[in-house]
Design a protein around this motif. Structure first.
Motif, PDB file in Angstrom:
ATOM      1  N   ARG A  30      56.860  45.638  43.175  1.00 27.21           N
ATOM      2  CA  ARG A  30      56.968  46.943  43.830  1.00 27.21           C
ATOM      3  C   ARG A  30      58.386  47.481  43.718  1.00 27.21           C
ATOM      4  N   LEU A  31      59.382  46.659  44.076  1.00 28.08           N
ATOM      5  CA  LEU A  31      60.766  47.117  44.016  1.00 28.08           C
ATOM      6  C   LEU A  31      61.185  47.368  42.573  1.00 28.08           C
ATOM      7  N   ARG A  32      60.777  46.504  41.662  1.00 24.98           N
ATOM      8  CA  ARG A  32      61.112  46.699  40.242  1.00 24.98           C
ATOM      9  C   ARG A  32      60.565  48.045  39.762  1.00 24.98           C
ATOM     10  N   ALA A  33      59.322  48.361  40.132  1.00 22.56           N
ATOM     11  CA  ALA A  33      58.723  49.631  39.721  1.00 22.56           C
ATOM     12  C   ALA A  33      59.446  50.811  40.365  1.00 22.56           C
ATOM     13  N   LEU A  34      59.856  50.674  41.617  1.00 21.10           N
ATOM     14  CA  LEU A  34      60.588  51.747  42.277  1.00 21.10           C
ATOM     15  C   LEU A  34      61.969  51.941  41.646  1.00 21.10           C
ATOM     16  N   LEU A  35      62.601  50.876  41.211  1.00 25.32           N
ATOM     17  CA  LEU A  35      63.878  51.004  40.502  1.00 25.32           C
ATOM     18  C   LEU A  35      63.685  51.770  39.194  1.00 25.32           C
ATOM     19  N   ILE A  64      66.415  59.219  47.473  1.00 25.55           N
ATOM     20  CA  ILE A  64      67.632  58.392  47.399  1.00 25.55           C
ATOM     21  C   ILE A  64      68.286  58.555  46.034  1.00 25.55           C
ATOM     22  N   ALA A  65      67.488  58.459  44.977  1.00 22.93           N
ATOM     23  CA  ALA A  65      68.043  58.581  43.623  1.00 22.93           C
ATOM     24  C   ALA A  65      68.676  59.960  43.417  1.00 22.93           C
ATOM     25  N   ALA A  66      68.003  61.003  43.855  1.00 19.41           N
ATOM     26  CA  ALA A  66      68.540  62.357  43.696  1.00 19.41           C
ATOM     27  C   ALA A  66      69.824  62.533  44.505  1.00 19.41           C
ATOM     28  N   LEU A  90      69.937  48.970  47.649  1.00 27.62           N
ATOM     29  CA  LEU A  90      69.883  48.478  46.275  1.00 27.62           C
ATOM     30  C   LEU A  90      69.530  49.606  45.313  1.00 27.62           C
ATOM     31  N   ILE A  91      68.611  50.471  45.703  1.00 26.51           N
ATOM     32  CA  ILE A  91      68.286  51.637  44.876  1.00 26.51           C
ATOM     33  C   ILE A  91      69.524  52.513  44.716  1.00 26.51           C
ATOM     34  N   ALA A  92      70.254  52.738  45.804  1.00 26.32           N
ATOM     35  CA  ALA A  92      71.484  53.540  45.739  1.00 26.32           C
ATOM     36  C   ALA A  92      72.515  52.893  44.818  1.00 26.32           C
ATOM     37  N   ALA A  93      72.671  51.578  44.924  1.00 23.97           N
ATOM     38  CA  ALA A  93      73.626  50.866  44.072  1.00 23.97           C
ATOM     39  C   ALA A  93      73.217  50.954  42.602  1.00 23.97           C
ATOM     40  N   ALA A 150      72.015  40.578  39.774  1.00 21.41           N
ATOM     41  CA  ALA A 150      70.896  40.476  38.835  1.00 21.41           C
ATOM     42  C   ALA A 150      70.214  41.822  38.640  1.00 21.41           C
ATOM     43  N   VAL A 151      70.022  42.562  39.725  1.00 18.39           N
ATOM     44  CA  VAL A 151      69.381  43.879  39.621  1.00 18.39           C
ATOM     45  C   VAL A 151      70.272  44.839  38.837  1.00 18.39           C
TER      46      VAL A 151
END
Length: 183
Positions: free
Chosen positions: A96-101, A138-140, A48-51, A83-84
């Protein structure tokens, strides 16, 4: 039309990887390490982070692919992913996931330190050092993957069902074993 002549008609990064298997190996290994190896983040969360990063980078192939891979591994499926991608601030995900996004979005935006505020919020929501490390990496990495796919103007699949078939392969076999298989 792709900017380079490919030796195949596969879409997105699959076409590039099939064309250059020498670079495909390390890129597939990196994706497996980032998205499938043991981590404090579930594989679906990492996908999901990758997407999300891919959506921020306007790379439709990667956003759709990793969105399908996330949907195949998350309880909320495609509805949650949609939704994300539309608005992580209101999506039904953990704090937690929202903050990581949010951390991932800062990494995607510029090559500078993530803000102290974003890190503090992630920690307040339960993120640990491994969560933060993996999210930033992952983001990088997806900024690189996205630029590879978009920079060479790769094609999108002719049928959106491609993403669901690819998700089945990736979930079952990983990136080295599944990304270059054809249906």
């Amino acid at each position: 039309m792709p900017h380079i002549a490919l030796s195949n008609d596969l879409p997105g990064i699959t076409g590039l990887m099939a064309h250059r298997p020498d670079t495909a190996g390390p890129l597939g290994d990196l994706a497996d390490a980032l998205l499938r190896a043991p981590s404090s983040l579930d594989p679906g969360e990492r996908e999901l982070i990758a997407a999300y990063v891919s959506r921020l980078n306007d790379t439709e192939f990667c956003s759709s692919s990793h969105g399908a891979f996330a949907a195949a591994q998350l309880a909320g499926g495609q509805e949650l992913v949609g939704a994300v991608l539309a608005d992580p601030g209101t999506a039904p995900v953990s704090g937690r996931l929202r903050a990581l996004l949010s951390v991932a979005a800062e990494v995607q935006n510029a090559a500078r330190p993530v803000s102290d505020e974003a890190i503090a919020l992630a920690r307040a929501e339960g993120a640990n050092d491994t969560d933060l490390h993996d999210t930033v990496l992952i983001a990088a990495a997806f900024c690189m993957y996205n630029r590879y796919v978009s920079g060479l103007a790769t094609e999108l699949p002719k049928d959106d069902e491609y993403y669901n078939h690819a998700a089945q392969r990736i979930v079952a076999d990983g990136y080295r074993g599944g990304i270059l298989q054809e249906d």
